[in-house]
Design a protein around this motif. Structure first.
Motif, PDB file in Angstrom:
ATOM      1  N   ARG A 102     -17.137  -4.517  -5.044  1.00 36.00           N
ATOM      2  CA  ARG A 102     -16.160  -4.932  -4.049  1.00 36.00           C
ATOM      3  C   ARG A 102     -15.211  -5.917  -4.710  1.00 36.00           C
ATOM      4  O   ARG A 102     -15.648  -6.916  -5.308  1.00 36.00           O
ATOM      5  N   ASN A 148     -12.049  -6.043   2.810  1.00 33.32           N
ATOM      6  CA  ASN A 148     -11.177  -5.950   3.981  1.00 33.32           C
ATOM      7  C   ASN A 148     -10.023  -6.943   3.955  1.00 33.32           C
ATOM      8  O   ASN A 148      -8.957  -6.670   4.494  1.00 33.32           O
ATOM      9  N   ASP A 149     -10.248  -8.110   3.368  1.00 32.51           N
ATOM     10  CA  ASP A 149      -9.199  -9.129   3.348  1.00 32.51           C
ATOM     11  C   ASP A 149      -8.655  -9.353   1.939  1.00 32.51           C
ATOM     12  O   ASP A 149      -8.194 -10.440   1.604  1.00 32.51           O
ATOM     13  N   GLY A 200      -1.007  -1.595   3.478  1.00 33.13           N
ATOM     14  CA  GLY A 200      -2.366  -2.115   3.590  1.00 33.13           C
ATOM     15  C   GLY A 200      -2.616  -3.010   4.781  1.00 33.13           C
ATOM     16  O   GLY A 200      -3.750  -3.469   4.991  1.00 33.13           O
ATOM     17  N   ARG A 201      -1.593  -3.260   5.577  1.00 34.71           N
ATOM     18  CA  ARG A 201      -1.710  -4.204   6.675  1.00 34.71           C
ATOM     19  C   ARG A 201      -2.827  -3.835   7.655  1.00 34.71           C
ATOM     20  O   ARG A 201      -3.554  -4.705   8.131  1.00 34.71           O
ATOM     21  N   GLU A 202      -2.984  -2.538   7.954  1.00 35.98           N
ATOM     22  CA  GLU A 202      -4.012  -2.133   8.915  1.00 35.98           C
ATOM     23  C   GLU A 202      -5.418  -2.426   8.404  1.00 35.98           C
ATOM     24  O   GLU A 202      -6.348  -2.584   9.192  1.00 35.98           O
ATOM     25  N   ARG A 203      -5.574  -2.505   7.086  1.00 40.68           N
ATOM     26  CA  ARG A 203      -6.883  -2.792   6.509  1.00 40.68           C
ATOM     27  C   ARG A 203      -7.012  -4.271   6.131  1.00 40.68           C
ATOM     28  O   ARG A 203      -7.943  -4.660   5.428  1.00 40.68           O
ATOM     29  N   GLU A 204      -6.035  -5.058   6.565  1.00 41.32           N
ATOM     30  CA  GLU A 204      -5.998  -6.509   6.315  1.00 41.32           C
ATOM     31  C   GLU A 204      -5.833  -6.831   4.840  1.00 41.32           C
ATOM     32  O   GLU A 204      -6.178  -7.917   4.390  1.00 41.32           O
ATOM     33  N   TRP A 205      -5.277  -5.874   4.076  1.00 43.86           N
ATOM     34  CA  TRP A 205      -4.918  -6.159   2.691  1.00 43.86           C
ATOM     35  C   TRP A 205      -3.527  -6.776   2.671  1.00 43.86           C
ATOM     36  O   TRP A 205      -2.641  -6.371   3.418  1.00 43.86           O
ATOM     37  N   PHE A 314      -2.846   5.953  -0.582  1.00 43.78           N
ATOM     38  CA  PHE A 314      -2.629   5.922   0.863  1.00 43.78           C
ATOM     39  C   PHE A 314      -2.312   7.298   1.430  1.00 43.78           C
ATOM     40  O   PHE A 314      -2.042   7.425   2.598  1.00 43.78           O
TER      41      PHE A 314
END
Length: 314
Positions: A102, A148-149, A200-205, A314
């Motif tokens: 990770r 996730n972040d 990546g916003r939806e995955r909090e990237w 993506f």
């Protein structure tokens, strides 16, 4: 929504160091990936993240050299990677995927600057290929490893002010200019971070790009000493020129962008001197030029890069 390019007034400045921006931040249990993390700014970045408790993976075109540079830096590991070779990028990414690692932080620090004309891969201009396309392919291939972040930070430069993307000839097949080629690759770094953040916003990237400032590192290897003196980079007695930062000051903005809680809720921004940069203004130095933060150009470059590399995570 894209973060506006305006300072947050963080309390940091051009003299702030990696130690300053990491004060009170514990990265224990986090894993970072720092390309070029065994030389120059990358090495200062690796040391800083390691010192804050992170495990740091360092991709290296010269693994033996990386091992020697990092032998006393706790919590680091080196793996072979040549950003100019997409097969090497694929092999490196596959290794991470097989490990089930990770990744919390990615800092794209490796690069070349104003080098003589050189072609790599299918005839790509080397600075665009190494500084941008190699990193583009790498990040897209390791998306499944990102936490996730996670934050992805692209190390750009004030040299982005030299030029927009040369859409009609991005590989400089005509009229090669080493500085314009470098400037284009640095604009590409900013546009990459901008669109990565959007995707990546939806995955909090979150994605950020940074200008580290002027620092004497091996990046200047293509410039003889006399030329460096004439440019004001070094003084005749070998000291860094006026306004140059130490490696710890130069690495501070990337480390800040990768870790600072002040950036929570922000993303896609170009940063300098440990703060979000203001728009460029002829009345002062620094800032970000409009072509580098244009969302439509970011989409266009992403699509071009995916076409060239054959990779789009993506």
């Amino acid at each position: 929504m894209i973060t506006k390019q305006h300072k947050l007034n963080t309390g940091f400045d051009a003299r702030s160091t990696t130690e300053d921006v990491l004060a009170g931040i514990d990265l224990s249990g986090k894993t970072a990936l720092v390309t070029g993390g065994y030389s120059g700014l990358g090495l200062a970045t690796t040391k800083a993240l390691s010192g804050a408790g992170a495990r740091v993976i360092v991709p290296a075109r010269r693994p033996a050299e990386a091992a020697a540079a990092l032998k006393d830096v706790a919590g680091t590991e080196q793996r072979a990677l040549d950003l100019a070779d997409l097969d090497s990028v694929r092999a490196f990414a596959d290794g991470l995927l097989d490990d089930g690692r990770r990744i919390d932080i990615v800092i794209n620090s490796a690069g070349v600057m104003a080098c003589p004309e050189r072609r790599v891969g299918p005839g790509w201009e080397s600075q665009f290929a190494i500084n941008h396309l190699g990193h583009f392919a790498l990040v897209n291939r390791i998306l499944p490893t990102l936490a996730n972040d996670a934050r992805v930070v692209a190390v750009s430069s004030g040299a982005h002010a030299l030029t927009d993307i040369r859409w009609d000839d991005p590989h400089f097949n005509t009229e090669y200019d080493r500085w314009l080629a470098y400037g284009q690759s640095k604009t590409a770094n900013i546009l990459f971070a901008l669109h990565f953040d959007r995707l990546g916003r939806e995955r909090e990237w979150r994605g950020f790009s940074v200008h580290p400032g002027s620092i004497l590192t091996p990046l200047q290897r293509h410039f003889p000493r006399e030329e460096q003196e004439s440019l004001g980079w070094v003084t005749p007695d070998g000291r860094a020129g006026e306004g140059f930062k130490t490696p710890e000051q130069g690495a501070a903005t990337a480390v800040w962008a990768a870790t600072s809680p002040l950036l929570e809720g922000h993303g896609g921004a170009f940063c300098e001197d440990c703060d979000i940069a203001d728009p460029a203004d002829e009345a002062r130095e620094g800032g970000v030029n409009p072509w580098a933060v244009d969302p439509d150009s970011a989409v266009r470059l992403w699509d071009l890069s995916a076409e060239l590399t054959g990779v789009n995570g993506f």
